[in-house]
Design an enzyme around this catalytic site. Structure first.
Site, PDB file in Angstrom:
ATOM      1  N   PRO A   2       0.847  -1.197   0.000  1.00  0.00           N
ATOM      2  CA  PRO A   2       0.000   0.000   0.000  1.00  0.00           C
ATOM      3  C   PRO A   2       0.883   1.249   0.000  1.00  0.00           C
ATOM      4  CG  PRO A   2      -0.143  -1.153   2.116  1.00  0.00           C
ATOM      5  CD  PRO A   2       0.756  -1.952   1.242  1.00  0.00           C
ATOM      6  N   GLU A   3       0.472   2.267  -0.680  1.00  0.00           N
ATOM      7  CA  GLU A   3       1.221   3.525  -0.686  1.00  0.00           C
ATOM      8  C   GLU A   3       0.398   4.580   0.059  1.00  0.00           C
ATOM      9  OE1 GLU A   3       3.113   4.672  -4.312  1.00  0.00           O
ATOM     10  OE2 GLU A   3       3.354   2.607  -4.972  1.00  0.00           O
TER      11      GLU A   3
END
Ligand SMILES: [Zn+2]
Length: 282
Positions: A2-3
């Protein structure tokens, strides 16, 4: 991984569903999930129980819930999810930590298939937990200092994409959004940082902010259904990606087939025409 937008979506969910509530019980179901809590799983559970959550904060890809002077710190790793729901629903085998609340309302579950994520209780960490104090502000924070970041980028001896991924320089940008921002700013990923003009760096961070804002409004990017909000729903920003994962497909600006290059054990996607390779060194 996830960013920033995916983690920010989780933060917003925590803010909505957890802030103002008091933790009743904490079950650390897998020791690996609390490995960063040096005093061990039992201490973690005892230290978090009975505390009121006063906020939901984020820096880069770290999240924390201030509890009094302390902080309940979380990192989602590769596959971590923080899920809110009916406390009576069945416990899935990937749930590593479960928190219930004194109001007997929805519980909070940390589910993590690959167990790279972790939770810990950081003494005195409410404002900024010590273990993440070295992480630079991200481009969505008011503390983000574009002039200072520009100077540091231009002092580096690396390609511009590598600089964007350096969490001590600027946090929260990962492989997907780096490629997207570089395409928008029409910069090749291998351009030596020292040669990128300040105006182009300003354009690049404008592109980072744009791509983050668009992703947030789409609920984030979900490649393998692991990145979900606190209600378990996936985002749909991957449909709007311009280069990432689009090797061989036409550039949405000029029609040239998108190119994929090996980059730090991963890939860099770019348009050969809109983002010409730097002449020297390659
Ligand atoms: Zn193009």
């Amino acid at each position: 991984m996830p960013e920033l937008p995916e983690v920010e979506i989780v933060r917003r969910g925590l803010e909505r569903y957890v802030v103002g509530r008091t933790i009743e019980t904490v079950q650390a179901l897998h020791p690996r999930a609390v490995r960063r809590h040096a005093a061990g799983p039992d201490d973690f559970a005892a230290a978090a129980a009975g505390r009121e959550v006063s906020g939901a904060l984020r820096r880069g890809k770290y999240l924390w819930l201030p509890v009094g002077e302390d902080a309940l710190l979380a990192h989602l790793g590769m596959s971590g999810q923080l899920l809110i729901g009916d406390p009576l629903r069945p416990l899935s085998p990937h749930v590593r930590v479960r928190l219930t609340f004194t109001d007997a309302g929805p519980d909070l579950r940390f589910s993590d298939q690959r167990t790279f994520g972790h939770l810990s209780l950081v003494a005195g960490g409410a404002v900024l937990p010590g273990p993440i104090a070295h992480i630079a502000p991200d481009p969505l924070e008011p503390l983000f200092d574009l002039a200072a970041v520009t100077a540091r980028i231009r002092a580096r001896r690396s390609g511009i994409k590598r600089a964007l991924l350096d969490q001590s320089l600027v946090s929260g940008i990962g492989n997907i959004y780096a490629d997207e921002a570089l395409w928008r700013a029409q910069l090749h990923w291998a351009r030596p940082s020292q040669q990128v003009r300040p105006a182009a760096i300003t354009r690049l961070f404008g592109a980072v902010q744009e791509v983050f804002a668009e992703s947030l409004s789409a609920g984030g990017t979900s490649f393998d259904s692991l990145y979900v909000n606190v209600n378990g729903q996936s985002g749909y920003f991957e449909r709007a990606l311009n280069v990432y994962g689009r090797a061989g497909q036409p550039c949405r600006r000029c029609g040239s087939p998108i190119r994929r290059d090996p980059f730090m054990n991963r890939s860099a996607f770019s348009c050969p025409k809109c983002q010409p390779r730097p002449r020297a060194g390659l």
